[in-house]
Design an enzyme around this catalytic site. Sequence first.
Site, PDB file in Angstrom:
ATOM      1  N   ASP A 110       2.189   2.571   3.049  1.00 59.96           N
ATOM      2  CA  ASP A 110       1.775   2.647   4.446  1.00 59.96           C
ATOM      3  C   ASP A 110       2.739   1.759   5.224  1.00 59.96           C
ATOM      4  O   ASP A 110       2.781   0.540   5.014  1.00 59.96           O
ATOM      5  CB  ASP A 110       0.339   2.168   4.629  1.00 59.96           C
ATOM      6  CG  ASP A 110      -0.689   3.094   3.992  1.00 59.96           C
ATOM      7  OD1 ASP A 110      -0.303   4.163   3.485  1.00 59.96           O
ATOM      8  OD2 ASP A 110      -1.885   2.744   4.012  1.00 59.96           O
ATOM      9  N   ASP A 130      -9.306   1.926  -0.938  1.00 59.75           N
ATOM     10  CA  ASP A 130      -7.911   1.518  -1.053  1.00 59.75           C
ATOM     11  C   ASP A 130      -7.825   0.229  -1.852  1.00 59.75           C
ATOM     12  O   ASP A 130      -8.641  -0.682  -1.656  1.00 59.75           O
ATOM     13  CB  ASP A 130      -7.287   1.292   0.329  1.00 59.75           C
ATOM     14  CG  ASP A 130      -6.807   2.573   0.983  1.00 59.75           C
ATOM     15  OD1 ASP A 130      -6.588   3.571   0.265  1.00 59.75           O
ATOM     16  OD2 ASP A 130      -6.635   2.579   2.218  1.00 59.75           O
TER      17      ASP A 130
END
Length: 130
Positions: free
Chosen positions: A90, A121
């Site tokens: 990310d 996550d």
Amino acid sequence: MIENNMTPEQVVRRFFERWSVSVDEIYQSVRDTMAPDAVWENVGLSRTVGPDEALGVFDAFEQMKTAHHIDVELLAIASSGNTVLTERRDIIVNGDGAVSLNIQVMGAFEIRDGKIVAWRDYFDTAQFIS
């Protein structure tokens, strides 16, 4: 918008593809894709229920204050039934093109009826704890 005939893997891919457009599109993607009772857990940091709480975490995240978009680089993706696993980077990109954060993440998604109902996550939380 999520189409009902998408596979769970397609739902997750489309969810993240939209993040590269703008912060507004990230927020809309969360609203469109997460079920009203979806649980999102950043293991070791936060746990939310529903899109509004999830967006509250985005709002509180310091790097999002200057972000223009997030490039999500899928390093690996695998699915079995309604579960999708991702290994990804990310990359938060500011309006001037500078990268404010580049984090490697393992994610687990559970999809039902074209919506994310669970999202976990896993990443090194040390950089977020001060």
